[in-house]
Design a protein around this motif. Structure first.
Motif, short mmCIF file in Angstrom:
data_model
loop_
_atom_site.label_atom_id
_atom_site.label_comp_id
_atom_site.label_asym_id
_atom_site.label_seq_id
_atom_site.Cartn_x
_atom_site.Cartn_y
_atom_site.Cartn_z
N TYR A 147 0.86 -1.28 0.10
CA TYR A 147 0.01 -0.05 0.12
C TYR A 147 0.93 1.36 0.00
CZ TYR A 147 -3.73 3.14 1.43
OH TYR A 147 -4.54 4.37 1.56
N VAL A 148 1.77 1.37 0.88
CA VAL A 148 2.58 2.50 0.93
C VAL A 148 3.75 2.64 -0.03
CG1 VAL A 148 2.38 2.88 3.41
CG2 VAL A 148 4.24 1.46 2.60
N ARG A 149 4.10 1.50 -0.52
CA ARG A 149 5.22 1.59 -1.72
C ARG A 149 4.44 2.00 -3.01
NH1 ARG A 149 10.16 -0.63 -1.28
NH2 ARG A 149 9.81 -1.30 -3.55
N LEU A 150 3.49 1.44 -3.46
CA LEU A 150 2.61 1.45 -4.46
C LEU A 150 2.18 3.20 -4.46
CD1 LEU A 150 0.46 -1.40 -4.92
CD2 LEU A 150 2.33 -0.62 -6.53
N ARG A 444 -3.51 10.44 3.82
CA ARG A 444 -2.91 9.50 4.81
C ARG A 444 -4.17 8.63 5.43
NH1 ARG A 444 2.56 9.59 5.16
NH2 ARG A 444 3.54 11.10 3.82
N ILE A 445 -5.50 9.09 5.46
CA ILE A 445 -6.37 8.33 5.78
C ILE A 445 -6.62 6.90 4.95
CG2 ILE A 445 -8.96 8.14 6.28
CD1 ILE A 445 -9.14 11.31 7.06
N VAL A 446 -6.67 6.03 5.67
CA VAL A 446 -7.00 4.83 4.90
C VAL A 446 -8.17 4.09 5.49
CG1 VAL A 446 -4.98 3.69 5.97
CG2 VAL A 446 -6.22 2.50 4.11
N SER A 493 -4.01 3.44 -6.20
CA SER A 493 -3.99 4.71 -5.31
C SER A 493 -5.16 4.81 -4.50
CB SER A 493 -4.15 5.96 -6.64
OG SER A 493 -5.47 5.55 -7.19
N GLY A 494 -6.02 3.84 -4.69
CA GLY A 494 -7.21 3.79 -3.70
C GLY A 494 -7.01 3.65 -2.29
N GLN A 495 -8.08 4.19 -1.63
CA GLN A 495 -7.58 4.20 -0.21
C GLN A 495 -8.36 3.75 0.83
OE1 GLN A 495 -6.46 9.09 -0.76
NE2 GLN A 495 -6.28 8.57 1.37
N HIS A 496 -9.39 2.65 0.08
CA HIS A 496 -10.11 1.95 0.97
C HIS A 496 -9.77 0.33 0.70
CE1 HIS A 496 -13.67 0.41 3.07
NE2 HIS A 496 -13.84 -0.61 2.44
N HIS A 517 4.05 3.51 10.24
CA HIS A 517 5.10 4.49 10.59
C HIS A 517 6.27 4.17 11.10
CE1 HIS A 517 2.84 4.16 13.90
NE2 HIS A 517 3.59 4.52 14.72
N ASP A 518 6.02 2.97 11.91
CA ASP A 518 7.32 2.32 12.60
C ASP A 518 7.97 1.15 11.56
OD1 ASP A 518 8.10 2.03 15.55
OD2 ASP A 518 8.38 0.31 14.56
N LEU A 519 7.08 0.48 10.84
CA LEU A 519 7.63 -0.54 9.76
C LEU A 519 8.09 0.05 8.64
CD1 LEU A 519 4.95 -3.21 10.64
CD2 LEU A 519 7.16 -3.03 11.74
N PHE A 520 7.46 0.99 8.17
CA PHE A 520 7.65 1.37 6.85
C PHE A 520 8.04 2.72 6.61
CE2 PHE A 520 4.54 -2.18 6.72
CZ PHE A 520 5.47 -3.36 6.34
N GLY A 521 8.05 3.62 7.80
CA GLY A 521 8.29 4.85 7.38
C GLY A 521 7.19 5.76 7.02
#
Ligand code: TPP
Ligand code: MG
Length: 786
Positions: A147-150, A444-446, A493-496, A517-521
Motif C-alpha cells: 500500500y505505502v510503496r505503490l 493519509r487516511i485509509v 491509488s485507492g484508499q479503502h 510509520h514504525d515498520l515502513f516509515g
C-alpha cells in the motif's frame, strides 16, 4: 535478491562452522536465561517464573540461519511467543540486548516473556503472545507494505514479512481467515516458517493433520516447501537399505518418533533392529553408529540442519507467499527432547550443569559471548558485525525503528449539519468532506471494513478515494451502466481496503496499518468500521493491535439496543465496558455530530502523538435533532470538555437536588425527562457524557497523583451540592456510568441494558429496558425519595 554465487557462499564450510557455533551458543543462552530466572535468581513470591526451554530449542537452528545470514534489515519478523529467549539471545550476540536484561528475564524491566514491541528494547518487529495473531499480522503487514510503496509514501527497500510459527498455532482459525484474505489481495513477500515439531502444549499432534493444512496452502497458491530430512539422514538414505529406512521414518507415527527421540540411541537401535533388522544394509548403517551417533542421525531433521535451511531460504527468491514446513524436535539437544510433557519442562540444576559442561563452559562463563565455541573471538565478532540483518541495527547504523513524518490535522473538521441526523451519518459526512480535499490528512487516511463498508456510511469516502488494489480493477456494474450509488473501482491509488467479514482480519489489518510509520516509515491514519456487537468477535485481535501500540480509529455502528428492529444478536451491551477496559484505546460515545467532529479532529492528532493512542467511537443509526451551536466555550460547544469526556448540557442550579447524566443515543430521552422534572425541581442539571472512558481514566490518573479534585469529572460534579443525587442512563451496561457516584460520594440510580435479544421498535424497546423518559423520571423520583 541473492545471486547464485552468494548462495554458494552462504553455504561455505567456514560460514557453516560459524553458524553452528552460534546455534549452540544461542541454544545455550536461551536455556540458561530461563534457568537463571527460575533457579538462580532469588524468588520473592515462590511462583515458578517459567520460560520454554523445549520450544526455544526447537527454533534455535532456524532462527540462527535467519538472523545471522538470511534476513536483511528491511525484513520484519513475528517470532513464536515461546521462542522469546532465542530472540533475546540472538540480539545479545548482535550486541543489541544487555546481559542485565537477560538476567532479569520475565522480571520488571527485563527481557519480556514473549517478544514485545513496547516493552522490549531489542528491536521486536511484532509483539506475539496470543498464538495465531503474530502469524496473521505478517500477511497484513505485507499488504500495508504494498500500500505505502505503490503510493510512493515509503522509500524503504522492500522487505519480507516473516512469521516463525509453532505448528499448533495452525489450530487457530484466525490464521486461515488471514490466508483467505491474503489470497484475495494478491499477497506477496510473506514467509511463514512452521516449526513442525509435531507437539503442542499438552500432547503430540495427530499424524494426518498436516495433509489438509498443506493442501490449504497449496490451493491458495503458496509456495510450499517441506524441509524434512537433514544432510546426514539423506546420506544414510543413499546407502544400501536407505530406502527402507526412509520409508520407516516416513511412516513412523509422530508419537513413536517423539518417544524414541526422548529415549535415545539404544531405543532407536532396538526399534530399527526389530522392524528392519532383516533388510539388507540396515545392520551396516546401525553398526556404523554408536548409540549417541545413532540418536543424532535419527533426529537429523531439516529444521535443525543449517546447510539445508540456508539452501532453502537463500533459494527462495521470488515474492510468492512461502510456507516452509520445517521438521524439528521439540527440546532438541536437551534431556527432555521429544517428551510429550516437555512444553513447560525446565532442566533441573544437575541437568543444567551437565549441559553447561557439554557446551564447554566453566562456572562463571555462562553469559560469555565467546566462551566454549572453539572459534577465534575476533573472527566471531567480525562475522557478527557483517551479518546482513545487523547492518540496520548496530550502533551507528540506521535504526530499524522508523518514524513517519507527522500529518498536520486542522483544529476543526467541517461538517454540514442537518437538523436531524445520526452520528453514523455524521461520520460519513465528515469523512466525505475530508475526501473532497487534497491535503495530507485526506491522503493519509485509509479506511477498511469487513464487508460493512456501505452500511457503516463509508460509501461517500470510497466513491471519492477509491478501492485499493495492486492492479487496476474494473467496476463492471458501472461499465454496464447499472445505476448504483457506489463506485467500486480498484487501483493502487485507492484508499479503502475492503475485507471479508472476519472481524479478526479487520483488527489485524488495523494493527498493521497502525504500525506503518514504525515498520515502513510512512504515517497512515487508519479507520476501521464494523457493527458494534462484532467488536467482541475480533476482540483478541483488537486487544493485540492496541497492545503493540498500533494507532487506529475504530468506528462501530449501530450499537446498543437502539438498532431496535434488527434486534437479536446484533445488540451490544458490554462494548462500553470493553472500551473502558482496553488500554491504549480511548472510547467515545457522542450524542451529537458536532461532538463527533471535535472528537475526530482531536483523534487524528492523538493517533500520531508518542504518548497518544487509538480511538473507538461507538455510534448510532438513530437520527436525533442536532443542536445548533458554534464550537468554542463561549459560542456553545466546549470542545475541550467533549474530549475530556463530558459537559453540562443544562448546568444545575446551586441548590440542585439531582442531575440526569446521559451518554450517546439516549440524549432525546434524557432531554425529555429533564424537561419534565424541571417543573418540580427547577434546579436539576443535565450532564452530557461523551466518554465514560476518558472521564474514568482522568479520574483515576488524578487520584494516583493525589489531585483527585482536579479530575474533569470531579470538577463537573462539583457544580452539584454534595448531597445531590445522580440518575445515569446509557444504551449499554449500567456499570459504565454507575461509578460516577463514587467521585463525590453521591447516590446513583444507574439505568442501562442488562439483557439482550429482543427485536422491537425504539419506543417499545426503551420501555421494556427501562430507558425511556418515563423510566428516567421514575428513577429521579426514587432517588429523591431515598
Ligand atoms: C490464544 C492462545 N491460547 C493458548 C495459549 C497457550 N499456549 C502457548 S504455547 C501453546 C502450544 C503451542 O504449541 P506449538 O505452537 O506447537 O508450539 P511449540 O511449543 O510446540 O513450538 C499454547 C497452548 C496461547 N499462548 N495463546
Ligand atoms: Mg509444536
Amino acid at each position: 535478491m541473492p545471486d547464485a554465487a552468494s548462495t554458494v557462499m552462504a553455504a561455505s564450510a567456514d560460514k557453516i562452522r560459524l553458524l553452528e557455533a552460534l546455534e549452540r551458543k544461542v541454544l545455550w543462552l536461551s536455556a540458561w536465561t530461563i534457568h537463571n530466572a527460575n533457579h538462580v535468581r532469588p524468588s520473592r513470591d515462590g511462583l515458578k517464573v517459567g520460560g520454554h526451554q523445549a520450544s526455544s530449542a526447537s527454533l534455535a537452528s532456524i532462527m540462527t540461519a535467519l538472523y545471522f545470514d538470511v534476513l536483511r534489515p528491511q525484513d520484519r519478523v513475528a517470532v513464536k511467543p515461546h521462542a522469546s529467549p532465542v530472540f533475546h539471545a540472538i540480539q545479545y550476540m548482535l550486541g543489541r540486548q544487555t546481559r542485565d536484561k537477560l538476567e532479569r528475564f520475565r522480571a520488571l524491566g527485563g527481557a519480556q516473556s514473549y517478544p514485545s514491541r513496547t516493552k522490549d528494547t531489542d528491536d521486536v518487529d511484532f509483539s506475539t503472545g496470543s498464538v495465531g495473531l503474530g502469524v496473521a499480522v505478517t500477511a497484513f503487514a505485507s499488504l500495508v507494505q504494498d500500500y505505502v510503496r505503490l503510493k510512493g509514501l515509503s522509500d524503504q527497500p522492500e522487505g519480507r514479512m516473516v512469521a516463525l510459527v509453532g505448528d499448533a498455532e495452525m489450530d487457530e482459525g484466525n490464521v486461515f481467515e488471514a490466508m483467505l484474505e491474503g489470497w484475495k489481495h494478491d499477497l506477496r513477500n510473506t514467509w511463514w516458517i512452521i516449526d513442525y515439531n509435531r507437539q503442542s502444549l499438552d500432547s503430540v499432534v495427530s499424524d494426518r493433520l498436516w495433509v489438509p493444512i498443506e493442501g490449504m496452502f497449496r490451493s491458495l497458491d503458496w509456495n510450499v516447501q517441506i524441509l524434512k530430512y537433514g544432510k546426514k539422514l539423506e546420506a544414510a538414505f543413499a546407502q544400501e537399505g536407505g530406502d527402507a529406512l526412509r520409508q520407516w521414518i516416513d511412516t513412523c507415527p509422530n508419537q513413536l518418533y517423539s518417544a524414541l527421540t526422548f529415549k535415545g540411541g539404544a531405543a532407536w537401535r532396538e526399534a530399527l533392529t526389530h522392524d528392519l533388522g532383516d533388510t539388507r544394509g540396515i545392520r551396516h548403517i546401525l553398526d556404523a553408529h554408536d548409540d549417541a551417533a545413532l540418536g543424532t542421525l535419527m533426529t537429523n531433521l531439516a529444521g535443525h540442519d543449517l546447510p539445508t535451511l540456508l539452501e532453502t531460504f537463500h533459494g527462495t527468491t521470488d515474492d510468492r507467499p512461502a510456507c516452509f514446513i520445517a521438521y524439528t524436535v521439540k527440546g532438541r539437544g536437551l534431556p527432555f527432547q521429544g517428551h510429550k510433557d516437555n512444553h513447560s519442562g525446565l532442566m533441573n540444576p544437575d541437568q543444567m550443569a551437565a549441559f553447561k559442561a557439554a557446551c564447554g563452559l566453566k562456572d562463571g562463563q555462562e553469559w560469555d559471548r565467546h566462551a566454549g565455541l572453539d572459534i577465534d573471538p575476533a573472527a566471531l565478532d567480525a562475522f557478527l558485525d557483517s551479518v546482513p540483518f545487523a547492518q540496520g541495527t548496530g550502533p551507528g547504523k540506521a535504526s530499524r525503528r522508523l518514524k513517519g513524518a507527522a500529518i498536520p490535522v486542522p483544529s476543526a473538521l467541517a461538517v454540514d449539519l442537518g437538523a436531524r441526523m445520526s452520528t453514523q451519518e455524521g461520520f460519513g459526512k465528515i469523512l466525505g468532506e475530508i475526501a473532497k480535499g487534497d491535503d495530507d490528512l485526506a491522503a493519509r487516511i485509509v479506511t477498511t471494513s469487513p464487508d460493512v463498508t456501505v452500511s457503516t456510511n463509508l460509501g461517500p469516502w470510497v466513491n471519492r478515494r477509491g478501492l485499493f488494489a495492486r492492479h487496476e480493477t474494473q467496476d463492471i456494474f458501472r461499465e454496464q451502466k447499472v445505476v448504483s450509488a457506489q463506485r467500486w473501482q480498484g487501483a493502487p491509488s485507492g484508499q479503502h481496503i475492503e475485507l471479508g467479514i472476519a472481524e479478526h482480519n479487520l483488527f489485524l489489518m488495523l494493527a498493521a496499518l497502525g504500525l506503518s510509520h514504525d515498520l515502513f516509515g510512512a504515517r497512515l491514519l487508519p479507520i476501521g468500521t464494523l457493527y458494534d456487537p462484532f467488536i467482541k468477535r475480533g476482540l483478541d485481535a483488537m486487544n493485540y493491535a492496541a497492545y503493540q501500540d498500533a494507532r487506529f480509529m475504530v468506528v462501530a455502528t449501530p450499537s446498543g439496543v437502539t438498532l431496535a428492529p434488527e434486534g437479536g444478536a446484533h445488540q451490544s451491551i458490554a462494548t462500553p465496558l470493553i472500551g473502558m477496559g482496553l488500554p491504549n484505546v480511548s472510547s467515545y460515545e457522542p450524542a451529537y455530530v458536532d461532538e463527533l467532529a471535535a472528537i475526530m479532529a482531536w483523534g487524528f492528532d492523538h493517533m500520531q502523538r508518542p504518548d497518544g493512542g487509538s480511538l473507538y467511537l461507538r455510534l448510532t443509526t438513530r437520527q436525533v435533532d442536532q443542536p445548533k451551536r458554534g464550537q468554542g466555550r463561549e459560542q456553545g460547544l466546549d470542545r475541550d470538555a467533549v474530549i475530556a469526556g463530558g459537559y453540562w448540557l443544562r448546568p444545575p442550579a446551586p441548590d440542585a437536588e439531582f442531575a440526569i447524566v446521559y451518554c450517546g443515543a439516549l440524549a432525546p430521552e434524557a432531554l425529555e425527562a429533564h424537561a419534565q422534572v424541571l417543573e418540580d425541581c427547577p434546579g436539576a442539571g443535565l450532564l452530557a457524557v461523551t466518554s465514560p472512558d476518558r472521564l474514568h481514566a482522568g479520574w483515576t490518573a488524578a487520584q494516583r497523583e493525589g489531585r483527585g479534585g482536579d479530575a474533569h469529572v470531579h470538577r463537573l460534579l462539583s457544580a452539584l451540592p454534595a448531597g445531590a443525587k445522580l440518575v445515569t442512563v446509557i444504551d449499554g451496561h449500567p456499570a459504565t456510568l454507575s461509578w460516577l457516584g463514587s467521585v463525590r460520594g453521591q447516590t446513583v440510580a444507574a439505568l442501562g441494558v442488562e439483557t439482550f435479544g429482543q427485536s422491537a421498535d425504539i419506543p417499545d424497546l426503551y420501555r421494556v429496558q427501562g430507558l425511556d423518559a418515563d423510566a428516567i423520571v421514575d428513577a429521579c423520583a426514587k432517588v429523591l425519595l431515598g
